[in-house]
Design an enzyme around this catalytic site. Structure first.
Site, PDB file in Angstrom:
ATOM      1  N   CYS A 110       1.000  -7.167  11.413  1.00 23.00           N
ATOM      2  CA  CYS A 110       0.663  -5.756  11.239  1.00 23.00           C
ATOM      3  C   CYS A 110       0.729  -5.058  12.588  1.00 23.00           C
ATOM      4  CB  CYS A 110      -0.742  -5.660  10.645  1.00 23.00           C
ATOM      5  SG  CYS A 110      -1.324  -3.984  10.353  1.00 23.00           S
ATOM      6  N   HIS A 153       1.264  -4.396   1.155  1.00 22.54           N
ATOM      7  CA  HIS A 153       0.643  -4.365   2.491  1.00 22.54           C
ATOM      8  C   HIS A 153       0.369  -2.914   2.914  1.00 22.54           C
ATOM      9  CE1 HIS A 153       0.302  -5.955   6.775  1.00 22.54           C
ATOM     10  NE2 HIS A 153       0.397  -4.656   6.961  1.00 22.54           N
ATOM     11  N   GLU A 154       1.370  -2.044   2.744  1.00 22.63           N
ATOM     12  CA  GLU A 154       1.209  -0.642   3.167  1.00 22.63           C
ATOM     13  C   GLU A 154       0.225   0.115   2.272  1.00 22.63           C
ATOM     14  OE1 GLU A 154       2.112  -0.034   6.066  1.00 22.63           O
ATOM     15  OE2 GLU A 154       3.369  -1.819   6.200  1.00 22.63           O
ATOM     16  N   HIS A 157      -3.305  -0.433   3.185  1.00 23.79           N
ATOM     17  CA  HIS A 157      -3.799   0.401   4.294  1.00 23.79           C
ATOM     18  C   HIS A 157      -4.394   1.708   3.772  1.00 23.79           C
ATOM     19  CE1 HIS A 157      -2.866  -1.796   7.897  1.00 23.79           C
ATOM     20  NE2 HIS A 157      -1.582  -1.925   7.590  1.00 23.79           N
TER      21      HIS A 157
END
Length: 185
Positions: A110, A153-154, A157
């Site tokens: 990351c 993953h994004e 966030h």
């Protein structure tokens, strides 16, 4: 131009917040920011530019990583099957997912994490994402394998989650149930 100096690092509270929806149609400022985020990814993958500006290579970035609590992500990568993804997404959301899981055998990294964290990160093997793209059009992406991992993953966030939140603390390399690696044939 976004550089590594603009990237918020782990420990910053904004990375633990649920980001706010972006009002649509997007403002010129939000569109410009999302274009800059996509440009950062392209620059980070260009060896000459990356070296000149000391950019770490990235395949995705979320607005909280540049200090903005907004539901915006940019992606720029090629999956293991040669499919290319490059766009900015407003308010992306996972509308369906598989029961099967997958993971990257090498683990995940990351831009907001300056240390290596080893372990398997269980992800859905297939997802469907709905969003508004940079052109202002509604899109629906059916993704599997590596592309599904990147988007999860994004989107995490945007929900205040980090990839290492999923790693088994007692046994980081314990193969997740009902999962196979997406990066190994």
């Amino acid at each position: 131009m976004i550089t590594m100096d603009d990237i918020v690092r782990e420990g910053n509270p904004i990375l633990e917040e649920v980001a706010k929806e972006v009002a649509l149609p997007a403002t010129e400022q939000d569109s410009a920011t999302l274009h800059e985020m996509l440009e950062f990814l392209k620059n980070s993958q260009d060896q000459e530019i990356a070296e000149k500006y000391q950019l770490r290579p990235g395949v995705g970035i979320a607005a909280p990583q540049i200090g903005l609590s907004k539901r915006m992500i940019a992606i720029h990568f090629e999956d293991f099957d040669g499919n290319f993804y490059s766009d900015g997404l407003f308010n992306p959301r996972i509308v369906s997912h598989s029961v099967e899981k997958t993971f990257l055998s090498s683990g995940e990294g990351c831009l907001s994490v300056d240390r290596e964290i080893q372990g398997y990160v269980p992800r859905y093997a297939r997802i469907t994402v709905k969003a508004i793209n940079l052109a202002g059009e509604p899109i629906k992406l059916r993704l599997r394998g590596y592309a599904a991992v990147v988007l999860q993953h994004e989107i995490d966030h945007l929900n205040g989650l980090m990839f290492y939140d999923y790693i088994n603390e007692n046994n980081p390399f314990l193969k997740p149930d009902n999962a196979k690696p997406c990066d190994v044939d």
